[in-house]
Motif scaffolding. Sequence first.
Motif, mmCIF file in Angstrom:
data_model
loop_
_atom_site.group_PDB
_atom_site.id
_atom_site.type_symbol
_atom_site.label_atom_id
_atom_site.label_comp_id
_atom_site.label_asym_id
_atom_site.label_seq_id
_atom_site.Cartn_x
_atom_site.Cartn_y
_atom_site.Cartn_z
ATOM 1 N N LYS A 1 0.838 -1.194 0.000
ATOM 2 C CA LYS A 1 0.000 0.000 0.000
ATOM 3 C C LYS A 1 0.879 1.252 0.000
ATOM 4 O O LYS A 1 1.882 1.327 0.700
ATOM 5 N N LYS A 2 0.465 2.250 -0.799
ATOM 6 C CA LYS A 2 1.163 3.527 -0.862
ATOM 7 C C LYS A 2 0.140 4.660 -0.812
ATOM 8 O O LYS A 2 -1.017 4.480 -1.197
ATOM 9 N N THR A 3 0.570 5.809 -0.338
ATOM 10 C CA THR A 3 -0.270 7.007 -0.315
ATOM 11 C C THR A 3 0.293 8.026 -1.295
ATOM 12 O O THR A 3 1.470 8.386 -1.223
ATOM 13 N N LEU A 4 -0.529 8.481 -2.216
ATOM 14 C CA LEU A 4 -0.109 9.443 -3.235
ATOM 15 C C LEU A 4 -0.839 10.763 -3.023
ATOM 16 O O LEU A 4 -2.052 10.783 -2.777
ATOM 17 N N THR A 5 -0.113 11.855 -3.100
ATOM 18 C CA THR A 5 -0.701 13.191 -3.056
ATOM 19 C C THR A 5 -0.564 13.807 -4.438
ATOM 20 O O THR A 5 0.554 14.064 -4.907
ATOM 21 N N ILE A 6 -1.689 14.039 -5.101
ATOM 22 C CA ILE A 6 -1.686 14.499 -6.489
ATOM 23 C C ILE A 6 -2.318 15.884 -6.546
ATOM 24 O O ILE A 6 -3.504 16.047 -6.256
ATOM 25 N N VAL B 1 -14.231 13.815 -9.241
ATOM 26 C CA VAL B 1 -14.574 14.980 -10.056
ATOM 27 C C VAL B 1 -15.074 16.140 -9.207
ATOM 28 O O VAL B 1 -14.782 17.302 -9.479
ATOM 29 N N THR B 2 -15.843 15.847 -8.164
ATOM 30 C CA THR B 2 -16.412 16.921 -7.346
ATOM 31 C C THR B 2 -15.563 17.241 -6.126
ATOM 32 O O THR B 2 -15.916 18.121 -5.345
ATOM 33 N N GLY B 3 -14.440 16.552 -5.956
ATOM 34 C CA GLY B 3 -13.586 16.784 -4.811
ATOM 35 C C GLY B 3 -12.617 17.930 -5.007
ATOM 36 O O GLY B 3 -12.670 18.645 -6.012
ATOM 37 N N PRO B 4 -11.705 18.108 -4.078
ATOM 38 C CA PRO B 4 -10.738 19.211 -4.165
ATOM 39 C C PRO B 4 -9.692 18.979 -5.236
ATOM 40 O O PRO B 4 -9.551 17.863 -5.769
ATOM 41 N N ARG B 5 -8.956 20.038 -5.540
ATOM 42 C CA ARG B 5 -7.906 19.952 -6.559
ATOM 43 C C ARG B 5 -6.792 19.012 -6.126
ATOM 44 O O ARG B 5 -6.177 18.342 -6.947
ATOM 45 N N THR B 6 -6.522 18.948 -4.837
ATOM 46 C CA THR B 6 -5.484 18.053 -4.324
ATOM 47 C C THR B 6 -6.115 16.732 -3.912
ATOM 48 O O THR B 6 -6.967 16.692 -3.019
ATOM 49 N N LEU B 7 -5.706 15.651 -4.568
ATOM 50 C CA LEU B 7 -6.212 14.318 -4.270
ATOM 51 C C LEU B 7 -5.242 13.586 -3.355
ATOM 52 O O LEU B 7 -4.034 13.558 -3.612
#
Length: 397
Positions: free
Chosen positions: A317-322, A382-388
């Motif tokens: 498992k990894k966590t990505l900040t996009i 799509v409806t979430g924030p710019r940073t995923l």
Amino acid sequence: MEGGPSNLRKKAAERQHRAEVMLAGEQLRLRLHDGKLIKDRRYHLRTYPNCFVAKELTDWLIDHKEAPDRETGIRLMQKLMDHYIIHHVCDEHSDYKDAKLLYRFRKDDGTFPLNKDVKVFLRGQSLYEALVSADDSILKAREEKSVRYQRAFVGCEMVDWLTQEGEAASRKEAVELCRTLLEHGIIQHVSTKHHFFDSNLLYQFRINFRRRRRLTELLTDHIRAVPESPDSPFCLRKLNPDQGNTSFLSVQPNKEIKVVSAVRRSSVTSLAGGAGPYYNSPPVLGLPPGSECNPKSVLKRQVTSEELLSPGAPYVKKTLTIVGDAVGWGFVVRGGRPCYIQAVDPGGPAAAAGMKVCQFVISVNGILVLHLDYPTVSNLIVTGPRTLIMEIMEDIE
């Protein structure tokens, strides 16, 4: 219009205009984040997160040719204020002032009003994204009486699709949903003569949710016809756009690049149910039909959620900040229970964050999505924030 009051079309036009203002405002918000105009700012010993300086934004609008002069720029921002898209950080000013005052997008501070109209708009956007991403979609260019209509569908086919995809529990509920969309200016009968019926009548989406808006459109009382464009802040990027190339990459960064023919940019959430049909972008007017985007899954075999979570499974498992840019995040998700990464733009934000094809999506912004279907995951992205913030699992073998 049959089946409704005489002012139904007028109300639908007004609601459509509000929807266009929301779309234009959201596209502007993403661009301002990308340009670093929106950031935490300190004023009188207090820090205000995610805000912009009005005077700097007016300069930006002129520099980016979104407004010909300061007066127009002020009118544009006042339009956004009137539609509750931006506001003064302390709500001390009801007017937009071209000064060193701090303003903020309500979506950035959680004060955006989720009333009935907004919820219907978001539902329509979610359905539109699912439809345009579908393989052999019912949403296509169709002709009636020698007139060609874009984003068109047959009423009974839409009812079939809504019930088959679980978007409505019954045909009656599907018809009620479509009537609500029509009354809110999201869909319409192609000649505007009928309300929505479960029949062979032809309808179309009045709103192209993926079209890139110009802010000056907001100053018109009615929506103008604007040439179609595949651009979208939620799209996977094209390769060599200046050369007219209509291909995109479906690759893992450490593997040989595979170029897949596509007629348009694929949505960042071009999704498909893992056990159902695969979903792809439809043809665009003026481009050759029949081309497919990601015609088959990149997975070698289907993987279940239980297999991913089982002890000793060969997955990490990894966590990505996009952080999305003005174009989008640069990846395509498909499948369901679990969803997986189908394509990644090697030059986009997702690839820079470490995303690769064949990774499985575990959570989106802290919400567990391992057991969710693709429309739900699509809506979250799509409806979430710019940073995923995405948790993924990848094969370590």
